[in-house]
Design an enzyme around this catalytic site. Structure first.
Site, PDB file in Angstrom:
ATOM      1  N   TYR A 142       6.589   0.300 -43.620  1.00 32.01           N
ATOM      2  CA  TYR A 142       6.979   0.652 -45.237  1.00 32.01           C
ATOM      3  C   TYR A 142       8.426   0.384 -45.568  1.00 32.01           C
ATOM      4  O   TYR A 142       8.965   0.057 -46.563  1.00 32.01           O
ATOM      5  CB  TYR A 142       6.528   1.795 -45.668  1.00 32.01           C
ATOM      6  CG  TYR A 142       5.050   1.845 -46.097  1.00 32.01           C
ATOM      7  CD1 TYR A 142       4.156   1.552 -45.364  1.00 32.01           C
ATOM      8  CD2 TYR A 142       4.702   2.351 -47.507  1.00 32.01           C
ATOM      9  CE1 TYR A 142       2.606   1.358 -45.850  1.00 32.01           C
ATOM     10  CE2 TYR A 142       3.313   2.313 -47.658  1.00 32.01           C
ATOM     11  CZ  TYR A 142       2.282   1.929 -47.001  1.00 32.01           C
ATOM     12  OH  TYR A 142       1.111   2.060 -47.524  1.00 32.01           O
ATOM     13  N   LYS A 189      -1.506   1.417 -31.817  1.00 33.87           N
ATOM     14  CA  LYS A 189      -1.860  -0.158 -31.272  1.00 33.87           C
ATOM     15  C   LYS A 189      -0.851  -0.179 -30.067  1.00 33.87           C
ATOM     16  O   LYS A 189      -0.135  -1.021 -30.193  1.00 33.87           O
ATOM     17  CB  LYS A 189      -1.625  -0.926 -32.488  1.00 33.87           C
ATOM     18  CG  LYS A 189      -2.118  -2.265 -32.244  1.00 33.87           C
ATOM     19  CD  LYS A 189      -3.676  -2.560 -32.039  1.00 33.87           C
ATOM     20  CE  LYS A 189      -4.030  -3.797 -31.676  1.00 33.87           C
ATOM     21  NZ  LYS A 189      -5.340  -3.876 -31.518  1.00 33.87           N
ATOM     22  N   ASP A 221      -7.826  -0.307 -34.241  1.00 39.57           N
ATOM     23  CA  ASP A 221      -9.127  -1.037 -34.724  1.00 39.57           C
ATOM     24  C   ASP A 221     -10.106  -0.544 -34.065  1.00 39.57           C
ATOM     25  O   ASP A 221     -11.270  -0.331 -34.954  1.00 39.57           O
ATOM     26  CB  ASP A 221      -9.001  -2.466 -34.031  1.00 39.57           C
ATOM     27  CG  ASP A 221      -8.435  -2.654 -32.613  1.00 39.57           C
ATOM     28  OD1 ASP A 221      -7.945  -1.499 -31.945  1.00 39.57           O
ATOM     29  OD2 ASP A 221      -8.726  -3.678 -31.944  1.00 39.57           O
ATOM     30  N   ASP A 245      -2.485   5.028 -44.033  1.00 38.24           N
ATOM     31  CA  ASP A 245      -2.802   4.266 -45.273  1.00 38.24           C
ATOM     32  C   ASP A 245      -4.099   3.811 -45.512  1.00 38.24           C
ATOM     33  O   ASP A 245      -4.926   3.946 -46.323  1.00 38.24           O
ATOM     34  CB  ASP A 245      -1.773   3.644 -45.911  1.00 38.24           C
ATOM     35  CG  ASP A 245      -2.015   2.815 -47.249  1.00 38.24           C
ATOM     36  OD1 ASP A 245      -2.217   3.482 -48.060  1.00 38.24           O
ATOM     37  OD2 ASP A 245      -1.851   1.469 -47.414  1.00 38.24           O
ATOM     38  N   ASP A 249      -7.964   5.352 -46.763  1.00 42.63           N
ATOM     39  CA  ASP A 249      -8.997   4.646 -47.833  1.00 42.63           C
ATOM     40  C   ASP A 249     -10.319   4.472 -47.218  1.00 42.63           C
ATOM     41  O   ASP A 249     -11.527   4.557 -47.813  1.00 42.63           O
ATOM     42  CB  ASP A 249      -8.362   3.384 -48.355  1.00 42.63           C
ATOM     43  CG  ASP A 249      -7.668   3.602 -49.437  1.00 42.63           C
ATOM     44  OD1 ASP A 249      -6.810   4.545 -49.539  1.00 42.63           O
ATOM     45  OD2 ASP A 249      -7.453   2.518 -50.418  1.00 42.63           O
TER      46      ASP A 249
HETATM   47  C1  IPM Z   1      -1.100   5.815 -51.025  1.00 37.22           C
HETATM   48  C2  IPM Z   1      -0.891   4.167 -51.808  1.00 37.22           C
HETATM   49  C3  IPM Z   1       0.707   4.071 -51.785  1.00 37.22           C
HETATM   50  C4  IPM Z   1       0.830   3.903 -50.339  1.00 37.22           C
HETATM   51  C5  IPM Z   1       0.982   2.899 -52.792  1.00 37.22           C
HETATM   52  C6  IPM Z   1       0.498   3.160 -54.180  1.00 37.22           C
HETATM   53  C7  IPM Z   1       2.390   2.539 -52.610  1.00 37.22           C
HETATM   54  O1  IPM Z   1      -1.645   3.313 -51.471  1.00 37.22           O
HETATM   55  O2  IPM Z   1      -0.677   6.561 -51.277  1.00 37.22           O
HETATM   56  O3  IPM Z   1      -1.829   5.710 -50.091  1.00 37.22           O
HETATM   57  O4  IPM Z   1       0.493   2.567 -49.873  1.00 37.22           O
HETATM   58  O5  IPM Z   1       1.462   4.660 -49.568  1.00 37.22           O
HETATM   59 MG    MG Z   2      -3.426   3.930 -49.764  1.00 36.13          MG
END
Ligand code: IPM
Ligand code: MG
Length: 372
Positions: A142, A189, A221, A245, A249
């Site tokens: 990042y 990884k 993975d 990240d 999700d």
């Molecule tokens: C998160 C989001 C952020 C990230 C974005 C909005 C920059 O996806 O907090 O998980 O990638 O960290």
């Molecule tokens: Mg995110």
């Protein structure tokens, strides 16, 4: 207790869901006689629109002088149409994390019993899942150098980690595992990446200081698959920025909705609470976004300041809203779903006076925000 809280509601559904968490904090303030000084500030796309900056100086200054930050969401499609856009809303969040040194992002995942059937994954697989992701937040790909060649045909993103960055997060994750089911999984990884090999080396070394914690190592993975196939095997997951990240999700699918998951980001001097979901522009202004992740982020804030009874009051009210189906359409497929504001009204009214809320509910038409 007196607390200065900066409210950075941001873009998309951020302002709507933050408004509900603010209502809830005000209910706690009233009920438990605290003083919360809540101050709004701009961040993300709205920061660009109003001040030409996704993280205006006033916002950063306010965050520095606040005890905690409540964050909504950022991102607006109008900035995405042009990939060349120099200033993007996301930069506001990345800069904020870096400037405040918020290196540890802690994302707990639990299955709410009444919602177990909402998940696309089978109930017998996810029941009683309870794990926490410790995501590194201020390093890795990042923040590494980004390059684009002059002719626009070559791009690169550098991924860098130092032992110091790895160690400080790993210690937090080990301590958490020690207080839980004593299992830590490092996700990396290491078969490919030099940075991952450094993570493994450090975690193996630090593990000696936590002999009661059993440690295992998974390639990302493989971890992505195991989270879905057998999520109960995880207790504490420790991982770098990008993997964390993605895996957070993915994990949200287990809970039935990403609209339920809250997170804490910790630095040496600052602490920020935010839902893990994004700005969901499609739902903006419709009063339909799920505010529970942000309300639960407010509960994490209260816990952080050791206001455990207060945090429990919020969590109990959230559980009650789920039990009574006073929930938004993402977790309520009936025609009687509730609106964002109704959920916030219910949770705050329940905190203040649960008996009279339950009594009044018999006469209330849901969806009209008339609960209080
Ligand atoms: C998160 C989001 C952020 C990230 C974005 C909005 C920059 O996806 O907090 O998980 O990638 O960290
Ligand atoms: Mg995110």
């Amino acid at each position: 207790m007196k607390l200065k809280i900066a409210v950075l509601s941001g873009d998309g559904v951020g302002p709507e869901v933050c408004a509900q968490a603010v209502k809830v904090l005000k209910a706690i303030e009233l009920k438990f006689k605290h003083k919360f000084i809540l101050t709004d500030a701009l961040v993300g796309g709205i920061g660009i629109d109003v001040k030409g900056d996704p993280l205006p100086k006033e916002t950063l200054d306010l965050c520095h002088e606040s005890d905690a930050i409540l964050f909504g969401a950022i991102g607006d499609p109008k900035f995405e149409n042009s990939l060349d856009t120099k200033i993007r809303p996301e930069e506001g969040l990345l800069k904020l994390r870096k400037e405040l040194g918020l290196y540890a992002n802690i994302r707990p995942l639990k299955v709410f019993e009444p919602l177990v059937h909402k998940s696309p994954i089978k109930e017998k697989v996810i029941k009683n899942t309870d794990f926490i992701i410790f995501r590194e937040l201020t390093g890795g790909i990042y923040y590494g150098e980004k390059k684009l060649s002059k002719d626009g045909n070559l791009a690169s993103d550098q991924c860098v980690y130092t032992t110091e960055e790895i160690d400080r997060l790993a210690h937090l994750a080990f301590k958490s595992a020690k207080s839980r089911r004593k299992k830590l999984t490092l996700v990396d990884k290491a078969n490919i990446l030099a940075t991952s090999r450094l993570w493994r080396k450090r975690v193996k070394e630090l593990a000696k200081q936590y002999p009661e914690v059993s440690v295992d190592y998974l390639y990302v993975d493989n971890a992505a698959m195991k989270i879905i196939v057998n999520p109960r095997q995880f207790d504490v997951i420790l991982t770098e920025n990008l993997f964390g990240d993605i895996l957070s999700d993915e994990s949200s699918v287990i809970s039935g909705s990403i609209g339920l998951l809250a997170s804490t980001s910790i630095g040496d001097k600052s602490v920020l609470f935010e839902p893990i979901h994004g700005s969901f522009p499609e739902l903006k202004g419709k009063d339909l976004a799920n505010p529970l992740a942000t309300i639960l982020s407010a509960a994490l804030l209260l816990e952080h300041f050791k206001l455990y009874e207060e945090a429990d009051a919020v969590k109990n009210a959230v559980e009650k809203s789920i039990e009574l189906n006073i929930t938004t359409p993402d977790i309520n497929s009936t025609k009687k779903f509730a609106h964002t504001t109704t959920v916030g009204d219910f949770v705050s009214a329940y905190i203040i006076d649960k008996k009279s809320v339950l009594y009044k509910m018999e006469n209330i038409s849901l969806g009209q925000s008339t609960i209080i």
